[in-house]
Design an enzyme around this catalytic site. Structure first.
Site, PDB file in Angstrom:
ATOM      1  N   GLU A  65      58.971 104.723  25.156  1.00  8.81           N
ATOM      2  CA  GLU A  65      57.851 105.655  24.969  1.00  8.81           C
ATOM      3  C   GLU A  65      56.696 104.942  24.289  1.00  8.81           C
ATOM      4  O   GLU A  65      56.896 103.961  23.568  1.00  8.81           O
ATOM      5  CB  GLU A  65      58.291 106.818  24.056  1.00  8.81           C
ATOM      6  CG  GLU A  65      58.805 108.049  24.782  1.00  8.81           C
ATOM      7  CD  GLU A  65      57.687 108.846  25.467  1.00  8.81           C
ATOM      8  OE1 GLU A  65      56.612 108.278  25.747  1.00  8.81           O
ATOM      9  OE2 GLU A  65      57.901 110.027  25.726  1.00  8.81           O
ATOM     10  N   ASP A  66      55.504 105.478  24.486  1.00  9.45           N
ATOM     11  CA  ASP A  66      54.366 104.935  23.732  1.00  9.45           C
ATOM     12  C   ASP A  66      54.270 105.590  22.355  1.00  9.45           C
ATOM     13  O   ASP A  66      53.963 104.920  21.370  1.00  9.45           O
ATOM     14  CB  ASP A  66      53.048 105.092  24.516  1.00  9.45           C
ATOM     15  CG  ASP A  66      52.793 106.535  24.954  1.00  9.45           C
ATOM     16  OD1 ASP A  66      53.747 107.336  24.997  1.00  9.45           O
ATOM     17  OD2 ASP A  66      51.639 106.860  25.248  1.00  9.45           O
TER      18      ASP A  66
ATOM     19  N   ASP B 184      55.581 112.174  18.896  1.00 12.46           N
ATOM     20  CA  ASP B 184      54.673 113.006  18.114  1.00 12.46           C
ATOM     21  C   ASP B 184      55.493 114.200  17.597  1.00 12.46           C
ATOM     22  O   ASP B 184      56.193 114.087  16.586  1.00 12.46           O
ATOM     23  CB  ASP B 184      53.545 113.398  19.078  1.00 12.46           C
ATOM     24  CG  ASP B 184      52.352 114.023  18.425  1.00 12.46           C
ATOM     25  OD1 ASP B 184      52.476 114.508  17.299  1.00 12.46           O
ATOM     26  OD2 ASP B 184      51.280 114.057  19.048  1.00 12.46           O
TER      27      ASP B 184
ATOM     28  N   PHE C 235      44.137 111.059  15.868  1.00 13.03           N
ATOM     29  CA  PHE C 235      44.148 110.934  17.332  1.00 13.03           C
ATOM     30  C   PHE C 235      43.983 109.460  17.680  1.00 13.03           C
ATOM     31  O   PHE C 235      42.918 108.887  17.447  1.00 13.03           O
ATOM     32  CB  PHE C 235      43.014 111.766  17.928  1.00 13.03           C
ATOM     33  CG  PHE C 235      43.266 112.161  19.348  1.00 13.03           C
ATOM     34  CD1 PHE C 235      43.602 111.210  20.304  1.00 13.03           C
ATOM     35  CD2 PHE C 235      43.185 113.485  19.736  1.00 13.03           C
ATOM     36  CE1 PHE C 235      43.852 111.572  21.612  1.00 13.03           C
ATOM     37  CE2 PHE C 235      43.436 113.873  21.042  1.00 13.03           C
ATOM     38  CZ  PHE C 235      43.771 112.902  21.985  1.00 13.03           C
TER      39      PHE C 235
ATOM     40  N   ARG D 249      43.168 104.090  28.126  1.00 11.66           N
ATOM     41  CA  ARG D 249      44.512 103.509  28.223  1.00 11.66           C
ATOM     42  C   ARG D 249      44.474 101.986  28.314  1.00 11.66           C
ATOM     43  O   ARG D 249      45.418 101.310  27.929  1.00 11.66           O
ATOM     44  CB  ARG D 249      45.226 104.040  29.480  1.00 11.66           C
ATOM     45  CG  ARG D 249      45.611 105.505  29.433  1.00 11.66           C
ATOM     46  CD  ARG D 249      46.600 105.798  30.549  1.00 11.66           C
ATOM     47  NE  ARG D 249      46.708 107.202  30.892  1.00 11.66           N
ATOM     48  CZ  ARG D 249      47.536 108.063  30.314  1.00 11.66           C
ATOM     49  NH1 ARG D 249      48.327 107.671  29.334  1.00 11.66           N
ATOM     50  NH2 ARG D 249      47.587 109.316  30.707  1.00 11.66           N
TER      51      ARG D 249
HETATM   52  C1  PRP Z   1      52.722 111.621  25.331  1.00 16.38           C
HETATM   53  C2  PRP Z   1      53.688 110.489  25.041  1.00 16.38           C
HETATM   54  C3  PRP Z   1      55.003 111.171  24.944  1.00 16.38           C
HETATM   55  C4  PRP Z   1      54.645 112.535  24.419  1.00 16.38           C
HETATM   56  C5  PRP Z   1      54.923 112.589  22.963  1.00 16.38           C
HETATM   57  O1  PRP Z   1      52.686 111.841  26.706  1.00 16.38           O
HETATM   58  O2  PRP Z   1      53.678 109.515  26.044  1.00 16.38           O
HETATM   59  O3  PRP Z   1      55.649 111.260  26.196  1.00 16.38           O
HETATM   60  O4  PRP Z   1      53.259 112.742  24.650  1.00 16.38           O
HETATM   61  O5  PRP Z   1      54.583 113.838  22.452  1.00 16.38           O
HETATM   62  P1  PRP Z   1      55.633 114.821  21.770  1.00 16.38           P
HETATM   63  O6  PRP Z   1      56.469 114.005  20.837  1.00 16.38           O
HETATM   64  O7  PRP Z   1      54.744 115.788  21.035  1.00 16.38           O
HETATM   65  O8  PRP Z   1      56.429 115.486  22.843  1.00 16.38           O
HETATM   66  P2  PRP Z   1      51.570 112.698  27.422  1.00 16.38           P
HETATM   67  O9  PRP Z   1      52.117 114.066  27.721  1.00 16.38           O
HETATM   68  O10 PRP Z   1      50.286 112.644  26.634  1.00 16.38           O
HETATM   69  O11 PRP Z   1      51.418 111.953  28.821  1.00 16.38           O
HETATM   70  P3  PRP Z   1      50.952 110.454  29.144  1.00 16.38           P
HETATM   71  O12 PRP Z   1      52.072 109.538  28.701  1.00 16.38           O
HETATM   72  O13 PRP Z   1      50.763 110.446  30.610  1.00 16.38           O
HETATM   73  O14 PRP Z   1      49.674 110.186  28.369  1.00 16.38           O
END
Ligand code: PRP
Length: 184
Positions: free
Chosen positions: A98-99, A102, A151, A164
């Site tokens: 994961e990136d 949150d 953010f 990105r």
């Molecule tokens: C982001 C990130 C995780 C998730 C984390 O994805 O890559 O998958 O949110 O958030 P959480 O812990 O609150 O669930 P996002 O939905 O923004 O999609 P993306 O990776 O395409 O930017």
């Protein structure tokens, strides 16, 4: 720095050094095994691409894309799979990449879902961890950096699909997501 940034949080060099450390640690932990890295699109794409080049054991990749409902409006925790894995993971050593973690809702769902497919092992690696926003407990096995509740964009992370491609992670100026113009 990009003009929409308030400050650089993680410099390119700092990220590279930490990603190398994580890759080497993972390679050590999986010595003698094969690893299936599961990247969660789209944010983890850049991190995964860099990370796997520092992992010296055999690594296969697959990808999932998920979307969480009502993220900004108080998430219910519901997550929808937009793209599933291409292969069966039963008996595989799976590492979710994961990136950012949150609230933890996405990861919590993913871990439950993947665990039900009976992998030999399942671990989680995230570049960024924002514990201040956690709503559910999730186990993170490998973490690059703990970040403050701001953010952040860049190195895969977006705001409205922008930023990105930045090679560093920066804190976005609040004016940008509170109605200002994007300088993209
Ligand atoms: C982001 C990130 C995780 C998730 C984390 O994805 O890559 O998958 O949110 O958030 P959480 O812990 O609150 O669930 P996002 O939905 O923004 O999609 P993306 O990776 O395409 O930017």
């Amino acid at each position: 720095m990009h003009p929409d940034g308030e400050r650089v949080l993680l410099e390119e060099e700092e990220i590279r050094k930490r990603v190398r450390e994580l890759g080497e640690q993972i390679a050590g932990d999986y010595a003698g095994k094969e690893l299936l890295a599961v990247g969660i699109l789209k944010g983890a794409m850049i991190f995964l691409a860099d990370l796997v080049r520092f992992i010296s054991v055999p690594v296969f990749f697959d990808f999932m894309a998920v979307s969480s409902y009502g993220k900004s409006t108080g998430p219910s925790g519901a997550v929808r799979i937009l793209k599933d894995l291409e292969r069966d993971i039963e008996g595989c050593h799976v590492l979710v990449v994961e990136d950012i973690v949150d609230t933890g809702l996405t990861l919590s769902y993913l871990v439950g879902n993947l665990q039900s497919r009976r992998p030999a092992s399942l671990k989680v690696c995230t570049l960024l961890d924002k514990p201040a926003r956690r709503r559910v407990d999730v186990v993170v096995d490998y973490r690059g950096f703990v970040v403050p509740d701001r953010f952040v964009v860049g190195y895969g992370l977006d705001y409205n699909e922008c930023y990105r491609n930045l090679p560093y992670v920066m804190v976005l100026r609040p004016a940008v997501y509170k109605g200002g113009n994007l300088n993209v």
